[in-house]
Design a protein around this motif. Structure first.
Motif, short mmCIF file in Angstrom:
data_model
loop_
_atom_site.label_atom_id
_atom_site.label_comp_id
_atom_site.label_asym_id
_atom_site.label_seq_id
_atom_site.Cartn_x
_atom_site.Cartn_y
_atom_site.Cartn_z
N ILE A 48 -40.19 -14.54 88.98
CA ILE A 48 -38.89 -13.92 88.72
C ILE A 48 -38.72 -12.92 89.86
O ILE A 48 -39.20 -11.79 89.81
CB ILE A 48 -38.84 -13.25 87.34
N GLU A 49 -38.03 -13.36 90.90
CA GLU A 49 -38.19 -12.79 92.24
C GLU A 49 -37.25 -11.63 92.54
O GLU A 49 -36.32 -11.75 93.34
CB GLU A 49 -37.98 -13.92 93.26
N ARG A 50 -37.53 -10.50 91.94
CA ARG A 50 -36.73 -9.29 92.17
C ARG A 50 -36.78 -8.82 93.62
O ARG A 50 -35.84 -8.18 94.11
CB ARG A 50 -37.21 -8.18 91.23
N SER A 51 -37.85 -9.15 94.33
CA SER A 51 -38.00 -8.64 95.70
C SER A 51 -37.29 -9.49 96.74
O SER A 51 -37.22 -9.11 97.92
CB SER A 51 -39.49 -8.54 96.07
N GLU A 119 -32.47 -9.06 82.77
CA GLU A 119 -31.84 -10.11 81.96
C GLU A 119 -32.89 -11.04 81.37
O GLU A 119 -32.77 -11.49 80.22
CB GLU A 119 -30.83 -10.89 82.80
N HIS A 120 -33.92 -11.36 82.12
CA HIS A 120 -35.03 -12.15 81.57
C HIS A 120 -35.71 -11.40 80.42
O HIS A 120 -36.05 -11.99 79.39
CB HIS A 120 -36.05 -12.47 82.65
N ASP A 121 -35.93 -10.11 80.62
CA ASP A 121 -36.66 -9.32 79.62
C ASP A 121 -36.00 -9.41 78.25
O ASP A 121 -36.69 -9.45 77.22
CB ASP A 121 -36.76 -7.86 80.06
N GLN A 122 -34.68 -9.43 78.21
CA GLN A 122 -33.99 -9.50 76.93
C GLN A 122 -34.31 -10.81 76.21
O GLN A 122 -34.56 -10.82 75.00
CB GLN A 122 -32.48 -9.38 77.14
N ALA A 127 -37.27 -13.92 72.17
CA ALA A 127 -37.94 -15.18 71.87
C ALA A 127 -39.45 -15.02 71.70
O ALA A 127 -40.15 -15.99 71.43
CB ALA A 127 -37.65 -16.19 72.98
N LYS A 128 -39.95 -13.79 71.88
CA LYS A 128 -41.38 -13.49 71.75
C LYS A 128 -42.22 -14.38 72.68
O LYS A 128 -43.16 -15.06 72.25
CB LYS A 128 -41.83 -13.63 70.29
N LEU A 129 -41.90 -14.33 73.94
CA LEU A 129 -42.56 -15.17 74.95
C LEU A 129 -43.41 -14.36 75.91
O LEU A 129 -43.73 -14.82 77.02
CB LEU A 129 -41.51 -15.97 75.72
N GLU A 130 -43.82 -13.18 75.51
CA GLU A 130 -44.57 -12.29 76.41
C GLU A 130 -45.87 -12.92 76.91
O GLU A 130 -46.37 -12.57 77.98
CB GLU A 130 -44.87 -10.97 75.71
N ARG A 131 -46.40 -13.87 76.15
CA ARG A 131 -47.68 -14.49 76.53
C ARG A 131 -47.57 -15.27 77.84
O ARG A 131 -48.59 -15.54 78.50
CB ARG A 131 -48.17 -15.41 75.42
N PHE A 132 -46.36 -15.65 78.23
CA PHE A 132 -46.17 -16.42 79.45
C PHE A 132 -45.84 -15.55 80.66
O PHE A 132 -45.71 -16.09 81.77
CB PHE A 132 -45.03 -17.43 79.27
N VAL A 133 -45.68 -14.25 80.48
CA VAL A 133 -45.12 -13.41 81.54
C VAL A 133 -46.05 -12.25 81.85
O VAL A 133 -46.56 -11.58 80.94
CB VAL A 133 -43.73 -12.88 81.13
N PRO A 385 -30.85 -16.27 83.70
CA PRO A 385 -30.23 -15.39 82.72
C PRO A 385 -29.10 -14.53 83.27
O PRO A 385 -28.07 -14.35 82.62
CB PRO A 385 -31.40 -14.53 82.23
N VAL A 386 -29.24 -14.00 84.49
CA VAL A 386 -28.20 -13.12 85.01
C VAL A 386 -26.95 -13.91 85.36
O VAL A 386 -25.81 -13.45 85.13
CB VAL A 386 -28.71 -12.30 86.22
N CYS A 387 -27.11 -15.14 85.87
CA CYS A 387 -25.93 -15.95 86.16
C CYS A 387 -25.29 -16.49 84.88
O CYS A 387 -24.07 -16.66 84.82
CB CYS A 387 -26.31 -17.10 87.09
N GLY A 388 -26.12 -16.73 83.87
CA GLY A 388 -25.56 -17.09 82.57
C GLY A 388 -24.72 -15.97 81.99
O GLY A 388 -23.66 -16.20 81.39
N ARG A 389 -25.18 -14.75 82.19
CA ARG A 389 -24.41 -13.59 81.72
C ARG A 389 -23.07 -13.51 82.45
O ARG A 389 -22.02 -13.33 81.82
CB ARG A 389 -25.20 -12.31 81.95
#
Length: 414
Positions: A48-51, A119-122, A127-133, A385-389
């Motif tokens: 998730i390439e913020r940089s 946006e991903h964090d929300q 969805a309780k997917l923290e195990r993948f991130v 997620p941000v483009c979906g928003r």
């Protein structure tokens, strides 16, 4: 089977669009011929390439062009027979990569990049997917002092974007990645991005959240889309479904839908591969590492250590060609101990790209109720997620969080 909005495509872009539209109160159907997250969304490097505030541009230095022209590099490979077909697109890409045009593209993409993690964090939280991130960034590595010195200058020039990073000499780098070869002289640890250990499962988890909230996920062929008076209809395995609004979020397959409607957008395809390798005993890869010269990323995934390649320019329908992956694997094995391949054959994916390095997000110029969200190049996972928003705000008539003008379909002749 009447809905308010149909979303075509169950990759990260389509699923994210469906979730945001659902949150605005629309009754949404999500349609794909395959299961969620099984296309291009599955095969990326898991960043998730913020940089990535500067888009991937076409090289313009003569020495670089000469080097790539020889077609012996690991980061970019081309099929000679494909070049005549790709030449107009490549020339446009080269023109848009001029300094002033690249600055404009970076400014246009910045509002999306800045919000990608939030946006991903929300979705991850809901969805309780923290195990993948993981929230520990990724490391860019260098095999020569000259390349490392130039990269440090480039990184420091990005401080105006508020990015967090650590400059690591050899010993500091091996404190974070003890099993990297001494051929690696240094690295830059980009701290803002998040990493995903199973991108396909993340998309499936987002889709499960959509269904949990009452959304419908159906199998069907998006190419059956047709307009009838004030409705759009698509054939699904459950029968014909209709809605006054439809979103095309099919990534590299989007032309299959918009071309029959009379649109001719300059979408190019960058092919890319990945292969998983077994992890050797007591050898861990703590962060994704990217060799920029080699053009590959090594990431610890649930399926093994994934090697993701750079760019291959070839016909979308052309069979898998192992040359690029073999070149990358040779370099990767000299830098990090890899076990045997896990996969029977490499995975091949298609990245949909526009020459100005921006996606198309927004309304179709000539058809009421038709919306576009595709062409996210290397950053589909990042920007879903941000483009979906942004798209959902446009459809709902809300004030969008950023101007959608840079992503308009009208910037191209259609």
């Amino acid at each position: 089977m009447q809905f308010q909005i149909i979303v075509l495509g169950a990759g990260i872009i389509g699923v994210s669009s469906a979730l945001h539209l659902q949150a605005k109160g629309y009754r949404v159907a999500l349609i794909d011929k395959a299961s969620p997250g099984k296309g291009t969304s599955y095969g990326n490097a898991g960043l998730i390439e913020r940089s990535s505030v500067i888009p991937y541009s076409f090289p313009r230095e003569f020495r670089s062009l000469l080097r790539y022209g020889l077609n012996r590099q690991a980061d970019v490979r081309y099929s000679l027979s494909f070049l005549p077909k790709a030449a107009p697109w490549l020339l446009s890409y080269w023109n848009h990569s001029a300094p002033a045009a690249l600055d404009n593209a970076a400014a246009a993409m910045l509002p999306l990049i800045e919000r990608c993690v939030a946006e991903h964090d929300q979705f991850i939280d809901a969805a309780k997917l923290e195990r993948f991130v993981k929230d520990q960034g990724w490391i860019e590595i260098f095999r020569s002092d000259k390349a490392f010195s130039k990269a440090k200058e480039d990184a420091l020039a990005l401080t105006k974007y508020g990015l967090a990073f650590d400059l690591l000499d050899g010993p500091s780098l091996r404190e974070r990645e003890p099993h990297l070869s001494y051929k690696v002289v240094g690295g830059i640890h980009w701290l803002d991005p998040k990493t995903v250990s199973n991108p396909g499962a993340l998309v499936e988890g987002y889709c499960a959240l959509f269904k949990q909230r009452g959304g419908q996920v159906l199998h069907g062929d998006a190419r059956t889309l047709k307009q009838t008076s004030d409705q759009w209809q698509v054939d699904s395995h459950n029968g014909i479904i209709t809605a006054p609004e439809v979103v095309v979020a099919l990534g590299p397959q989007s032309p299959d839908v918009y071309n029959p409607l009379g649109y001719r957008f300059p979408m190019g395809i960058k092919r890319g591969y990945h292969q998983h390798y077994r992890k050797l005993d007591n050898v861990n890869l703590e962060h994704p590492v990217c060799d920029t010269k080699g053009g590959f990323v090594l990431s610890q995934m649930d399926m093994g250590i994934r090697l993701t390649t750079g760019v291959e320019l070839a016909n979308s329908e052309e069979a898998v060609n192992a040359i690029q992956l073999e070149r990358c694997e040779k370099i990767a094995r000299s830098l990090f101990p890899l076990g045997e391949p896990v996969d029977v054959e490499p995975w091949l994916g298609l990245r949909p790209c526009f020459p100005d390095m921006k996606p198309i997000i927004g309304p179709a110029p000539n058809h009421k109720g038709l919306w576009f969200n595709f062409g996210h190049a290397h950053h589909g996972l990042t920007l879903g997620p941000v483009c979906g928003r942004l798209l959902s705000e446009m459809i709902a008539g809300d004030v969008p969080f950023t101007s959608p003008t840079p992503y308009s379909a009208t910037r191209f002749k259609y």
